[in-house]
Design a protein around this motif. Sequence first.
Motif, PDB file in Angstrom:
ATOM      1  N   GLU A  74       0.832  -1.199   0.000  1.00  0.00           N
ATOM      2  CA  GLU A  74       0.000   0.000   0.000  1.00  0.00           C
ATOM      3  C   GLU A  74       0.874   1.260   0.000  1.00  0.00           C
ATOM      4  O   GLU A  74       0.620   2.202  -0.758  1.00  0.00           O
ATOM      5  CB  GLU A  74      -0.908  -0.015   1.240  1.00  0.00           C
ATOM      6  N   THR A  75       1.912   1.260   0.808  1.00  0.00           N
ATOM      7  CA  THR A  75       2.828   2.399   0.864  1.00  0.00           C
ATOM      8  C   THR A  75       3.539   2.585  -0.477  1.00  0.00           C
ATOM      9  O   THR A  75       3.682   3.709  -0.969  1.00  0.00           O
ATOM     10  CB  THR A  75       3.869   2.190   1.990  1.00  0.00           C
ATOM     11  N   ALA A  76       3.975   1.484  -1.079  1.00  0.00           N
ATOM     12  CA  ALA A  76       4.660   1.556  -2.375  1.00  0.00           C
ATOM     13  C   ALA A  76       3.721   2.070  -3.459  1.00  0.00           C
ATOM     14  O   ALA A  76       4.122   2.875  -4.312  1.00  0.00           O
ATOM     15  CB  ALA A  76       5.206   0.185  -2.757  1.00  0.00           C
ATOM     16  N   ASN A  77       2.472   1.621  -3.430  1.00  0.00           N
ATOM     17  CA  ASN A  77       1.503   2.100  -4.425  1.00  0.00           C
ATOM     18  C   ASN A  77       1.240   3.592  -4.253  1.00  0.00           C
ATOM     19  O   ASN A  77       1.129   4.324  -5.242  1.00  0.00           O
ATOM     20  CB  ASN A  77       0.193   1.309  -4.309  1.00  0.00           C
ATOM     21  N   ALA A  78       1.148   4.051  -3.008  1.00  0.00           N
ATOM     22  CA  ALA A  78       0.943   5.477  -2.762  1.00  0.00           C
ATOM     23  C   ALA A  78       2.149   6.283  -3.234  1.00  0.00           C
ATOM     24  O   ALA A  78       1.995   7.357  -3.842  1.00  0.00           O
ATOM     25  CB  ALA A  78       0.688   5.723  -1.274  1.00  0.00           C
ATOM     26  N   ALA A  79       3.354   5.762  -2.987  1.00  0.00           N
ATOM     27  CA  ALA A  79       4.567   6.452  -3.440  1.00  0.00           C
ATOM     28  C   ALA A  79       4.623   6.493  -4.960  1.00  0.00           C
ATOM     29  O   ALA A  79       5.015   7.510  -5.550  1.00  0.00           O
ATOM     30  CB  ALA A  79       5.805   5.761  -2.876  1.00  0.00           C
ATOM     31  N   ALA A  80       4.227   5.415  -5.613  1.00  0.00           N
ATOM     32  CA  ALA A  80       4.215   5.381  -7.076  1.00  0.00           C
ATOM     33  C   ALA A  80       3.208   6.395  -7.621  1.00  0.00           C
ATOM     34  O   ALA A  80       3.476   7.075  -8.627  1.00  0.00           O
ATOM     35  CB  ALA A  80       3.884   3.972  -7.571  1.00  0.00           C
ATOM     36  N   ALA A  81       2.057   6.508  -6.978  1.00  0.00           N
ATOM     37  CA  ALA A  81       1.050   7.491  -7.411  1.00  0.00           C
ATOM     38  C   ALA A  81       1.587   8.907  -7.252  1.00  0.00           C
ATOM     39  O   ALA A  81       1.406   9.766  -8.144  1.00  0.00           O
ATOM     40  CB  ALA A  81      -0.238   7.304  -6.608  1.00  0.00           C
ATOM     41  N   ARG A  82       2.264   9.168  -6.136  1.00  0.00           N
ATOM     42  CA  ARG A  82       2.851  10.507  -5.930  1.00  0.00           C
ATOM     43  C   ARG A  82       3.935  10.779  -6.967  1.00  0.00           C
ATOM     44  O   ARG A  82       4.052  11.899  -7.474  1.00  0.00           O
ATOM     45  CB  ARG A  82       3.420  10.631  -4.515  1.00  0.00           C
ATOM     46  N   ALA A  83       4.739   9.747  -7.294  1.00  0.00           N
ATOM     47  CA  ALA A  83       5.785   9.912  -8.301  1.00  0.00           C
ATOM     48  C   ALA A  83       5.175  10.200  -9.666  1.00  0.00           C
ATOM     49  O   ALA A  83       5.682  11.048 -10.420  1.00  0.00           O
ATOM     50  CB  ALA A  83       6.665   8.667  -8.360  1.00  0.00           C
ATOM     51  N   ASP A  84       4.076   9.525 -10.006  1.00  0.00           N
ATOM     52  CA  ASP A  84       3.394   9.784 -11.280  1.00  0.00           C
ATOM     53  C   ASP A  84       2.861  11.212 -11.324  1.00  0.00           C
ATOM     54  O   ASP A  84       2.977  11.899 -12.356  1.00  0.00           O
ATOM     55  CB  ASP A  84       2.240   8.793 -11.480  1.00  0.00           C
ATOM     56  N   GLN A  85       2.300  11.653 -10.210  1.00  0.00           N
ATOM     57  CA  GLN A  85       1.781  13.030 -10.156  1.00  0.00           C
ATOM     58  C   GLN A  85       2.922  14.035 -10.291  1.00  0.00           C
ATOM     59  O   GLN A  85       2.801  15.039 -11.004  1.00  0.00           O
ATOM     60  CB  GLN A  85       1.026  13.265  -8.843  1.00  0.00           C
ATOM     61  N   ALA A  86       4.035  13.755  -9.630  1.00  0.00           N
ATOM     62  CA  ALA A  86       5.187  14.661  -9.720  1.00  0.00           C
ATOM     63  C   ALA A  86       5.736  14.682 -11.139  1.00  0.00           C
ATOM     64  O   ALA A  86       6.107  15.751 -11.663  1.00  0.00           O
ATOM     65  CB  ALA A  86       6.272  14.231  -8.733  1.00  0.00           C
ATOM     66  N   ALA A  87       5.779  13.543 -11.797  1.00  0.00           N
ATOM     67  CA  ALA A  87       6.259  13.485 -13.175  1.00  0.00           C
ATOM     68  C   ALA A  87       5.330  14.263 -14.093  1.00  0.00           C
ATOM     69  O   ALA A  87       5.788  14.977 -15.000  1.00  0.00           O
ATOM     70  CB  ALA A  87       6.374  12.035 -13.631  1.00  0.00           C
ATOM     71  N   ALA A  88       4.023  14.135 -13.871  1.00  0.00           N
ATOM     72  CA  ALA A  88       3.060  14.878 -14.692  1.00  0.00           C
ATOM     73  C   ALA A  88       3.232  16.379 -14.463  1.00  0.00           C
ATOM     74  O   ALA A  88       3.189  17.171 -15.431  1.00  0.00           O
ATOM     75  CB  ALA A  88       1.636  14.443 -14.354  1.00  0.00           C
ATOM     76  N   ARG A  89       3.417  16.801 -13.211  1.00  0.00           N
ATOM     77  CA  ARG A  89       3.638  18.230 -12.937  1.00  0.00           C
ATOM     78  C   ARG A  89       4.927  18.717 -13.576  1.00  0.00           C
ATOM     79  O   ARG A  89       4.999  19.813 -14.136  1.00  0.00           O
ATOM     80  CB  ARG A  89       3.663  18.483 -11.432  1.00  0.00           C
ATOM     81  N   ALA A  90       5.994  17.889 -13.518  1.00  0.00           N
ATOM     82  CA  ALA A  90       7.275  18.266 -14.118  1.00  0.00           C
ATOM     83  C   ALA A  90       7.151  18.379 -15.628  1.00  0.00           C
ATOM     84  O   ALA A  90       7.700  19.298 -16.250  1.00  0.00           O
ATOM     85  CB  ALA A  90       8.346  17.250 -13.746  1.00  0.00           C
ATOM     86  N   GLU A  91       6.400  17.485 -16.231  1.00  0.00           N
ATOM     87  CA  GLU A  91       6.193  17.526 -17.674  1.00  0.00           C
ATOM     88  C   GLU A  91       5.413  18.775 -18.063  1.00  0.00           C
ATOM     89  O   GLU A  91       5.747  19.459 -19.044  1.00  0.00           O
ATOM     90  CB  GLU A  91       5.438  16.261 -18.119  1.00  0.00           C
ATOM     91  N   ALA A  92       4.390  19.076 -17.269  1.00  0.00           N
ATOM     92  CA  ALA A  92       3.604  20.290 -17.555  1.00  0.00           C
ATOM     93  C   ALA A  92       4.472  21.538 -17.379  1.00  0.00           C
ATOM     94  O   ALA A  92       4.389  22.487 -18.182  1.00  0.00           O
ATOM     95  CB  ALA A  92       2.390  20.341 -16.634  1.00  0.00           C
ATOM     96  N   ALA A  93       5.316  21.561 -16.353  1.00  0.00           N
ATOM     97  CA  ALA A  93       6.190  22.706 -16.126  1.00  0.00           C
ATOM     98  C   ALA A  93       7.204  22.835 -17.257  1.00  0.00           C
ATOM     99  O   ALA A  93       7.506  23.957 -17.711  1.00  0.00           O
ATOM    100  CB  ALA A  93       6.900  22.560 -14.789  1.00  0.00           C
ATOM    101  N   ASP A  99       7.142  26.688 -23.899  1.00  0.00           N
ATOM    102  CA  ASP A  99       6.250  27.673 -24.526  1.00  0.00           C
ATOM    103  C   ASP A  99       6.704  29.096 -24.200  1.00  0.00           C
ATOM    104  O   ASP A  99       6.730  29.969 -25.083  1.00  0.00           O
ATOM    105  CB  ASP A  99       4.802  27.457 -24.066  1.00  0.00           C
ATOM    106  N   ASN A 100       7.068  29.338 -22.954  1.00  0.00           N
ATOM    107  CA  ASN A 100       7.539  30.660 -22.553  1.00  0.00           C
ATOM    108  C   ASN A 100       8.839  31.018 -23.271  1.00  0.00           C
ATOM    109  O   ASN A 100       9.043  32.171 -23.672  1.00  0.00           O
ATOM    110  CB  ASN A 100       7.735  30.743 -21.042  1.00  0.00           C
ATOM    111  N   ALA A 101       9.728  30.026 -23.439  1.00  0.00           N
ATOM    112  CA  ALA A 101      10.986  30.279 -24.154  1.00  0.00           C
ATOM    113  C   ALA A 101      10.705  30.637 -25.609  1.00  0.00           C
ATOM    114  O   ALA A 101      11.326  31.552 -26.185  1.00  0.00           O
ATOM    115  CB  ALA A 101      11.891  29.069 -24.062  1.00  0.00           C
ATOM    116  N   LYS A 102       9.739  29.960 -26.241  1.00  0.00           N
ATOM    117  CA  LYS A 102       9.383  30.270 -27.630  1.00  0.00           C
ATOM    118  C   LYS A 102       8.797  31.674 -27.728  1.00  0.00           C
ATOM    119  O   LYS A 102       9.106  32.434 -28.658  1.00  0.00           O
ATOM    120  CB  LYS A 102       8.394  29.234 -28.177  1.00  0.00           C
ATOM    121  N   LYS A 103       7.953  32.018 -26.760  1.00  0.00           N
ATOM    122  CA  LYS A 103       7.361  33.362 -26.761  1.00  0.00           C
ATOM    123  C   LYS A 103       8.443  34.424 -26.575  1.00  0.00           C
ATOM    124  O   LYS A 103       8.453  35.450 -27.246  1.00  0.00           O
ATOM    125  CB  LYS A 103       6.305  33.498 -25.660  1.00  0.00           C
ATOM    126  N   ALA A 104       9.358  34.127 -25.649  1.00  0.00           N
ATOM    127  CA  ALA A 104      10.437  35.093 -25.408  1.00  0.00           C
ATOM    128  C   ALA A 104      11.315  35.234 -26.638  1.00  0.00           C
ATOM    129  O   ALA A 104      11.738  36.344 -27.009  1.00  0.00           O
ATOM    130  CB  ALA A 104      11.268  34.660 -24.215  1.00  0.00           C
TER     131      ALA A 104
END
Length: 114
Positions: A74-93, A99-104
């Motif tokens: 259960e702990t490993a699954n929760a950590a994997a879910a948090r890692a997936d969320q962090a990866a998605a946030r990093a990808e979005a960032a 996009d900001n670099a292209k605009k600049a």
Amino acid sequence: MKSRFIIAVALVLITAFAMSCATTGDLKKLQGEVDAAALKAEQAQAKADQAARDAAAANAAVQNTQAECAKATETANAAAARADQAAARAEAAAKLAEDNAKKAEAILLKGMRK
């Protein structure tokens, strides 16, 4: 003749009865065998009781290990879910930064043309 026959039969019966009776030695020997068998039975029962206690302890250990394993999973699954969320946030960032670099760059090129 009849009385002799009765006496002979009586003697044969007394002899047969005396031969078939157990002696004190026989009884002591039999008591020793019974005591030995009882001791072996008690030892076997003690071993069986110990084996039952060992099996119960092993069963409890298995149940504890299974509970710990479930908790770790259960702990490993929760950590994997948090890692997936962090990866998605990093990808979005990263996409936003690109996009900001292209605009600049577009703004910089536009300013250089003037």
